[in-house]
Design an enzyme around this catalytic site. Structure first.
Site, short mmCIF file in Angstrom:
data_model
loop_
_atom_site.label_atom_id
_atom_site.label_comp_id
_atom_site.label_asym_id
_atom_site.label_seq_id
_atom_site.Cartn_x
_atom_site.Cartn_y
_atom_site.Cartn_z
N CYS A 160 0.82 -1.22 0.00
CA CYS A 160 0.00 0.00 0.00
C CYS A 160 0.85 1.27 0.00
O CYS A 160 0.52 2.25 -0.67
CB CYS A 160 -0.97 0.00 1.18
SG CYS A 160 -0.20 -0.11 2.80
N HIS A 292 -2.05 0.28 7.43
CA HIS A 292 -2.50 0.63 6.09
C HIS A 292 -2.18 2.10 5.82
O HIS A 292 -1.93 2.89 6.73
CB HIS A 292 -4.02 0.41 5.97
CG HIS A 292 -4.52 0.39 4.57
ND1 HIS A 292 -3.84 -0.18 3.51
CD2 HIS A 292 -5.68 0.90 4.03
CE1 HIS A 292 -4.54 -0.06 2.41
NE2 HIS A 292 -5.65 0.60 2.69
N ASP A 313 -7.98 4.48 -2.00
CA ASP A 313 -7.48 3.34 -1.23
C ASP A 313 -6.86 2.33 -2.18
O ASP A 313 -7.52 1.87 -3.13
CB ASP A 313 -8.64 2.70 -0.46
CG ASP A 313 -8.17 1.68 0.57
OD1 ASP A 313 -7.11 1.07 0.37
OD2 ASP A 313 -8.88 1.50 1.58
#
Length: 440
Positions: A160, A292, A313
């Protein structure tokens, strides 16, 4: 006490001797019992220590796997392994496997992303949508154009941070202000290339302490990165940015209204006016929390004065993001992006915000200041670190006496050390640099 009455002195002596022998035997038995008990306790302690060491080794290996530090390979190895699984399960044909493998190897050789997880045009679609949407949004501020990138077979579960950097970079590449800084980076780099770029930043002198956590090597691993690595990389490219910590909730029920207000000021500064939809020239913001990271591409102000972040995202697939390009009249697809104050309840957040270009002199100063700042903060906050150790792990001695605890300490110590008294009071603090983020 013996109650026997003896009239004969000889019988009395014999009787007393018997009592003495009995007492001596009893004492010897007690000694042997104590020795046996001590031996059994020693064996039990050794067994428990052995089990504890085994458990710590297992937990240590688990942490290494979790953070991609187990030498199990990186993007390439995971990509190939996951494709092989897809073939075994009948979800991918062998010819497709070989084609995708060849495409991947070519992209890795050139150091560029294959673009297969990219979705473009979302910001532009949002701008058009808000122009006609009149229900409950009073005003909205949007960043410059941003391409969305999501995780692929090669980085699922750990990529991520890299994907969010790709999003941020895609926006900077569209802004002529950063042309000179990015003249050697005209295409979106692949994840292994980004890892190499971070290593280059470390070699220049950025974040030496943070680099040591990764043994100065990211390329070929599945190591997680966060705000600190993003800052180091951007600054090495002469892009001016700052890290802002929101290390404790500033609102009821564990919320972070100060974070929302900061984002509003970021986008609304130099963009005052009466327009409902403000397409700013500001780049998106990198948002990190434990486990995250995401990218802030805008913020809504509702008619009731509440604020709502708009987030890209990396966990959203291209199929989901494509829905935003065909907005429904009721805007249901925006649920993918919207996060209200009550939707961000992690204990801590960090953001990296871009704020212009650094000259060569400013970049050199930034390298020297970052080491000085790190040493100063560590001296100031070492007592706080001890208190945190006691709070989280029982006592300092236990905290430092196992491989597992040492790994946890070295991985997280910089964030603990760098929280100053002012940060505790204010709830957030702007810093030009810090040693390590509080990760997944």
């Amino acid at each position: 006490m013996c109650s026997l009455t003896c009239t004969d002195i000889q019988l009395l002596e014999e009787h007393v001797d018997l009592h003495l022998q009995e007492h001596s035997f009893s004492e010897g038995g007690n000694v042997r019992d104590l020795e046996l008990a001590h031996h059994l306790q020693t064996e039990e302690d050794e067994r428990q220590r052995s089990e504890e060491k085994k458990r710590e080794r297992e937990e240590f290996k688990k942490l290494q796997r979790q953070y991609g530090l187990d030498n199990s390979g990186g993007y390439k190895q995971q990509f190939l392994k996951n494709m092989e699984k897809e073939v075994d399960r009948g979800r991918m044909q062998p010819f497709e496997y070989h084609k995708r493998k060849a495409d991947m190897m070519e992209c890795l050789a050139f150091g560029i992303d294959d673009g297969k997880t990219k979705t473009s045009g979302v910001i532009e679609a949002l701008c058009k949508y808000y122009q006609s949407e009149n229900k409950d949004v009073r005003r909205v501020w949007l960043s410059t154009g941003v391409d969305h990138f999501h995780s692929s077979l090669g980085d699922r579960g750990w990529g991520c941070g890299y994907r969010n950097f790709q999003m941020l970079l895609s926006s900077l590449l569209k802004n002529s202000l950063y042309n000179d800084c990015l003249r050697d980076t005209t295409l979106i780099p692949s994840i292994p290339k980004i890892q190499s770029m971070i290593e280059d930043a470390w070699r220049e002198g950025f974040d030496p302490h943070g680099a040591s956590h990764f043994n100065n090597k990211l390329h070929g691993s599945k190591a997680w990165i966060g705000a600190c690595e993003i800052y180091s990389l951007l600054t090495s490219l002469r892009i001016k940015c700052q890290i802002i910590d929101f290390h404790k909730p500033t609102g009821p029920m564990g919320t972070h209204p100060c974070l929302f207000e900061w984002v509003l000021r970021y986008y609304s500064t130099d963009n005052e006016g009466c327009a409902k939809v403000v397409c700013t020239s500001k780049p998106p913001i990198y948002l990190q929390h434990q486990g995250h990271s995401r990218t802030i591409v805008g913020i809504e102000e509702k008619k009731n004065k509440t604020l709502c972040l708009l987030l890209f995202d990396p966990g959203c697939t291209s199929q989901e993001m494509q829905k935003l390009l065909k907005q429904n009249s009721d805007g249901t697809s925006l649920k993918l992006l919207r996060k209200f104050v009550g939707g961000l309840k992690e204990k801590q957040y960090q953001i990296v915000a871009v704020d212009g270009v650094l000259s060569l002199e400013e970049k050199a100063v930034s390298i020297s200041e970052n080491s000085l700042c790190l040493r100063k903060c560590k001296r100031i906050c070492i007592y706080s670190l001890i208190l945190i150790c006691i709070y989280r792990y029982g006592c300092v001695v236990i905290f430092f006496t196992s491989p597992l605890s040492l790994f946890v300490f070295f991985f997280f110590s910089d964030t603990f050390c760098l929280f100053s008294v002012n940060e505790v009071i204010a709830g957030y603090q702007t810093r030009s640099f810090e040693g390590k983020y509080l990760p997944p």
